[in-house]
Design a protein around this motif. Structure first.
Motif, PDB file in Angstrom:
ATOM      1  N   GLY A  38       0.795  -1.225   0.000  1.00 30.98           N
ATOM      2  CA  GLY A  38       0.000   0.000   0.000  1.00 30.98           C
ATOM      3  C   GLY A  38       0.825   1.272   0.000  1.00 30.98           C
ATOM      4  N   ILE A  39       2.074   1.177  -0.418  1.00 30.71           N
ATOM      5  CA  ILE A  39       2.936   2.362  -0.489  1.00 30.71           C
ATOM      6  C   ILE A  39       2.652   3.119  -1.789  1.00 30.71           C
ATOM      7  CG2 ILE A  39       5.336   3.151  -0.733  1.00 30.71           C
ATOM      8  CD1 ILE A  39       6.117   0.838   1.165  1.00 30.71           C
ATOM      9  N   ASP A  40       2.436   4.419  -1.666  1.00 28.06           N
ATOM     10  CA  ASP A  40       2.231   5.281  -2.831  1.00 28.06           C
ATOM     11  C   ASP A  40       3.607   5.643  -3.384  1.00 28.06           C
ATOM     12  OD1 ASP A  40       2.031   7.758  -4.367  1.00 28.06           O
ATOM     13  OD2 ASP A  40      -0.024   7.900  -3.618  1.00 28.06           O
ATOM     14  N   ILE A  41       3.947   5.098  -4.523  1.00 23.66           N
ATOM     15  CA  ILE A  41       5.281   5.264  -5.097  1.00 23.66           C
ATOM     16  C   ILE A  41       5.580   6.725  -5.417  1.00 23.66           C
ATOM     17  CG2 ILE A  41       6.784   4.714  -7.060  1.00 23.66           C
ATOM     18  CD1 ILE A  41       5.314   2.039  -7.243  1.00 23.66           C
ATOM     19  N   SER A  42       4.653   7.389  -6.056  1.00 20.33           N
ATOM     20  CA  SER A  42       4.884   8.792  -6.429  1.00 20.33           C
ATOM     21  C   SER A  42       5.123   9.647  -5.195  1.00 20.33           C
ATOM     22  CB  SER A  42       3.704   9.329  -7.232  1.00 20.33           C
ATOM     23  OG  SER A  42       3.574   8.611  -8.442  1.00 20.33           O
ATOM     24  N   ASP A  43       4.312   9.454  -4.169  1.00 21.01           N
ATOM     25  CA  ASP A  43       4.486  10.192  -2.923  1.00 21.01           C
ATOM     26  C   ASP A  43       5.841   9.876  -2.299  1.00 21.01           C
ATOM     27  OD1 ASP A  43       3.398  11.882  -0.738  1.00 21.01           O
ATOM     28  OD2 ASP A  43       3.505  10.007   0.392  1.00 21.01           O
ATOM     29  N   VAL A  78       8.631   8.778  -3.737  1.00 18.62           N
ATOM     30  CA  VAL A  78       9.731   9.329  -4.535  1.00 18.62           C
ATOM     31  C   VAL A  78       9.832  10.836  -4.342  1.00 18.62           C
ATOM     32  CG1 VAL A  78      10.533   9.775  -6.900  1.00 18.62           C
ATOM     33  CG2 VAL A  78       9.788   7.475  -6.253  1.00 18.62           C
ATOM     34  N   LEU A  79       8.708  11.535  -4.409  1.00 11.59           N
ATOM     35  CA  LEU A  79       8.744  12.994  -4.265  1.00 11.59           C
ATOM     36  C   LEU A  79       9.185  13.421  -2.867  1.00 11.59           C
ATOM     37  CD1 LEU A  79       5.579  13.940  -6.354  1.00 11.59           C
ATOM     38  CD2 LEU A  79       7.997  14.145  -7.020  1.00 11.59           C
ATOM     39  N   HIS A  80       8.750  12.694  -1.838  1.00  7.72           N
ATOM     40  CA  HIS A  80       9.202  13.004  -0.479  1.00  7.72           C
ATOM     41  C   HIS A  80      10.695  12.734  -0.316  1.00  7.72           C
ATOM     42  CE1 HIS A  80       5.004  13.442   0.828  1.00  7.72           C
ATOM     43  NE2 HIS A  80       5.530  14.116   1.831  1.00  7.72           N
ATOM     44  N   LYS A  81      11.168  11.644  -0.881  1.00  9.02           N
ATOM     45  CA  LYS A  81      12.600  11.317  -0.789  1.00  9.02           C
ATOM     46  C   LYS A  81      13.434  12.361  -1.529  1.00  9.02           C
ATOM     47  CE  LYS A  81      16.141   8.751   0.245  1.00  9.02           C
ATOM     48  NZ  LYS A  81      16.611   8.485   1.584  1.00  9.02           N
ATOM     49  N   LEU A  82      12.990  12.780  -2.697  1.00  7.47           N
ATOM     50  CA  LEU A  82      13.714  13.826  -3.434  1.00  7.47           C
ATOM     51  C   LEU A  82      13.758  15.125  -2.637  1.00  7.47           C
ATOM     52  CD1 LEU A  82      12.545  13.269  -7.123  1.00  7.47           C
ATOM     53  CD2 LEU A  82      14.857  12.954  -6.201  1.00  7.47           C
ATOM     54  N   ALA A  83      12.651  15.468  -1.984  1.00  6.38           N
ATOM     55  CA  ALA A  83      12.625  16.693  -1.170  1.00  6.38           C
ATOM     56  C   ALA A  83      13.612  16.585  -0.013  1.00  6.38           C
ATOM     57  CB  ALA A  83      11.209  16.949  -0.649  1.00  6.38           C
ATOM     58  N   ARG A  84      13.664  15.426   0.646  1.00 10.67           N
ATOM     59  CA  ARG A  84      14.639  15.235   1.734  1.00 10.67           C
ATOM     60  C   ARG A  84      16.061  15.299   1.195  1.00 10.67           C
ATOM     61  NH1 ARG A  84      11.913  10.464   3.539  1.00 10.67           N
ATOM     62  NH2 ARG A  84      13.901   9.374   3.547  1.00 10.67           N
ATOM     63  N   ASN A  85      16.281  14.703   0.029  1.00 16.20           N
ATOM     64  CA  ASN A  85      17.625  14.726  -0.557  1.00 16.20           C
ATOM     65  C   ASN A  85      18.035  16.128  -0.991  1.00 16.20           C
ATOM     66  OD1 ASN A  85      18.072  12.043  -0.068  1.00 16.20           O
ATOM     67  ND2 ASN A  85      17.618  11.380  -2.149  1.00 16.20           N
ATOM     68  N   GLN A  86      17.071  16.969  -1.358  1.00 14.65           N
ATOM     69  CA  GLN A  86      17.374  18.370  -1.685  1.00 14.65           C
ATOM     70  C   GLN A  86      18.031  19.047  -0.482  1.00 14.65           C
ATOM     71  OE1 GLN A  86      17.159  20.236  -4.391  1.00 14.65           O
ATOM     72  NE2 GLN A  86      15.848  19.076  -5.752  1.00 14.65           N
ATOM     73  N   GLU A  87      17.518  18.746   0.695  1.00 11.95           N
ATOM     74  CA  GLU A  87      18.071  19.327   1.921  1.00 11.95           C
ATOM     75  C   GLU A  87      19.408  18.681   2.282  1.00 11.95           C
ATOM     76  OE1 GLU A  87      15.224  19.233   5.107  1.00 11.95           O
ATOM     77  OE2 GLU A  87      13.631  20.019   3.816  1.00 11.95           O
ATOM     78  N   ARG A  88      19.503  17.380   2.132  1.00 12.32           N
ATOM     79  CA  ARG A  88      20.722  16.660   2.508  1.00 12.32           C
ATOM     80  C   ARG A  88      21.890  16.973   1.575  1.00 12.32           C
ATOM     81  NH1 ARG A  88      19.985  10.670   2.303  1.00 12.32           N
ATOM     82  NH2 ARG A  88      22.069  10.687   3.197  1.00 12.32           N
ATOM     83  N   PHE A  89      21.589  17.228   0.313  1.00  9.00           N
ATOM     84  CA  PHE A  89      22.628  17.423  -0.692  1.00  9.00           C
ATOM     85  C   PHE A  89      22.419  18.735  -1.440  1.00  9.00           C
ATOM     86  CE2 PHE A  89      21.756  12.821  -0.330  1.00  9.00           C
ATOM     87  CZ  PHE A  89      22.961  12.421   0.216  1.00  9.00           C
TER      88      PHE A  89
END
Length: 128
Positions: free
Chosen positions: A98-103, A105-116
């Protein structure tokens, strides 16, 4: 990712939604009554196994040779099959959990924006 990579994507990537792919995989699995085997353990192992099969195509090649090898249509097709296997198992994992893939991926990219941050990592390999 380069502009060349983006330009080489087929029309199918532009017209097929993640939801449509999930539905196609869900139907394939349901028709075979395979849901009973789709525990997180089994699917995560299958993802890793199929990813290793992609790596096998490039084992012992230099980075340049690995890029060049994809110019061979047979090699490219074989790698595409393995990549499809990885994605099919990922979609099956998303369906069964039941994991929303798009959500995700977009959340991970947002976190990575901050990390990198671009100014600190652009053109660099490794952690900051």
């Amino acid at each position: 990712m380069t502009d060349k990579t983006i330009e080489s994507n087929s029309i199918f990537d532009q017209q097929t939604s993640v939801g449509a792919l999930r539905l196609a995989v869900q139907q394939f699995v349901a028709e075979r009554d395979w849901q009973q085997f789709h525990a997180p353990k089994n699917l995560s192992m299958s993802i890793a196994i199929e990813a290793a099969e992609i790596m096998e195509h490039f084992q012992w090649l230099t980075p340049e040779e690995s890029c060049a090898s994809l110019a061979d249509p047979q090699q490219r097709a074989a790698v595409a099959d393995e990549l499809a296997d990885v994605l099919i198992y990922c979609l099956s994992f998303a369906n069964s959990s039941g994991i929303d893939i798009s959500d995700a991926v977009l959340h991970k990219l947002a976190r990575n924006q901050e990390r990198f941050p671009i100014k600190k990592v652009q053109g660099r390999l490794g952690k900051i």
